[in-house]
Each structure stands twice: as C-alpha cells, then as structure tokens.
Design a protein around this motif. Structure first.
Motif, short mmCIF file in Angstrom:
data_model
loop_
_atom_site.label_atom_id
_atom_site.label_comp_id
_atom_site.label_asym_id
_atom_site.label_seq_id
_atom_site.Cartn_x
_atom_site.Cartn_y
_atom_site.Cartn_z
N TYR A 151 -31.61 27.73 -10.10
CA TYR A 151 -30.75 26.66 -10.22
C TYR A 151 -29.20 27.26 -10.26
O TYR A 151 -28.95 27.00 -9.37
N ALA A 152 -28.86 26.75 -11.26
CA ALA A 152 -27.39 26.97 -11.04
C ALA A 152 -27.46 28.15 -10.97
O ALA A 152 -25.82 28.07 -10.54
N PHE A 198 -26.72 27.74 -6.96
CA PHE A 198 -25.10 26.96 -7.05
C PHE A 198 -23.65 27.58 -6.83
O PHE A 198 -22.77 27.35 -6.14
N LYS A 199 -24.01 28.49 -8.11
CA LYS A 199 -22.39 29.54 -8.35
C LYS A 199 -22.06 29.85 -7.89
O LYS A 199 -21.00 30.42 -7.20
N TYR A 204 -30.41 15.92 -11.34
CA TYR A 204 -29.55 17.34 -11.58
C TYR A 204 -29.52 17.69 -12.98
O TYR A 204 -28.86 18.48 -13.57
N ALA A 239 -29.58 19.78 -15.26
CA ALA A 239 -28.49 21.09 -15.99
C ALA A 239 -28.92 21.28 -17.74
O ALA A 239 -28.65 21.66 -18.07
N LYS A 287 -24.21 27.35 -17.19
CA LYS A 287 -23.60 26.19 -16.06
C LYS A 287 -23.33 26.09 -15.06
O LYS A 287 -22.90 27.35 -14.62
N SER A 288 -23.72 25.41 -14.38
CA SER A 288 -23.12 25.88 -12.88
C SER A 288 -22.26 26.06 -12.88
O SER A 288 -21.72 27.23 -11.21
#
Length: 155
Positions: free
Chosen positions: A27-28, A31-32, A81, A85, A91-92
């Motif tokens: 997921y991170a 998003f990145k 979130y 996290a 880290k995103s």
C-alpha cells in the motif's frame, strides 16, 4: 464462528501479521508510485507517467487480494492509515522531484516489498500455510519485474 482450516489460531495470527506487513508495504509503495505518477515532469514525462500508472494499477489490484488473505485467516485487515503506516517498513514518501530520483526510490520500494514477502514466505513454510505462499510467491515475481523495469529506465 470457529475456524478449522488446518492452522492453529497461533499459526493464523502469525501469518496474518506477516501478510499485514506485506499489505502495508504494498500500500505504501502504491501510494508513492501514484504520487510520482501525478507529479513527474520533464522530457520523459509521457513515458514515466504511463509506466508509473501501469505499476500503481498493478499494486492497487494486489492490495485487495492480500487484504482478503488476512480476512481468510480470520483476522481484520488494517482499517486506518495509522495502522497501515505502523505495519509498513516503507514510508509512503513520494517527495522526490527529479525523474531519476523517483525511479531510484521506487526501485528501493520494490526491493523492500520483496524482502517483506520473503519473510512472510519463510513463515508460511514454517506454518504449512500453502495458501499464503501461493498468494505471495507470484508477488515476488511482480516486484522483481517492476524493479527491473525501473532500473532499465534509469539506464
């Protein structure tokens, strides 16, 4: 309702925690990758915009399958979130502004997800959890291929 699928409660909890780490890292990285898709600029914009889009779509699809495995193990997938996290080693981020730095950052992200998956695969072997192994093994291939494509794009 009790769950009787050949894994003890402890085994299911162990595996769900490992799969949650995979989900959180995926997921991170999703998003990145999506943030870089939105913000890439420069002469390679069109190609990188398309590459990032293909990769974030693949990652997004994977998150659903991974989360559903956590549920099949009888536990709850992350709901906030913050939970996501906390479970992630990535880290995103997405702060890089130069195209090659974005590419390098995404390579590191895919490599990190592979490392997380390999830990989960080792636990799946120890706990005789073939279903989790079957889900995660192809994810290693997907991340290794994505990292190769990103490295090749850097040159």
């Amino acid at each position: 309702m009790s769950i009787n699928m050949g894994l003890s409660e402890t085994q299911r909890e162990t595996m769900a925690k490992a799969v949650t780490a995979v989900l959180a890292d995926t997921y991170a990285l999703y998003f990145k990758t999506h943030a870089y898709h939105w913000n890439v600029t420069g002469p390679r914009f069109h190609d990188l915009h398309g590459l990032f889009e293909a990769q974030y779509n693949e990652l997004w699809t994977a998150t659903d399958e991974i989360a559903e495995r956590i549920r099949a193990l009888g536990l709850v997938a992350p709901r906030t979130y913050n939970e996501m996290a906390e479970a992630a080693s990535i880290k995103s981020g997405g702060e890089e502004t130069q195209a090659n730095d974005m590419l390098k950052d995404l390579v590191k992200g895919h490599e990190a997800v592979v490392a997380t998956i390999r830990k989960a695969l080792s636990l799946a072997d120890e706990n005789n959890d073939e279903a989790t192994a079957d889900l995660l093994a192809p994810r290693v291939t997907a991340h290794e291929k994505a990292a190769w494509m990103l490295r090749s794009t850097i040159g």
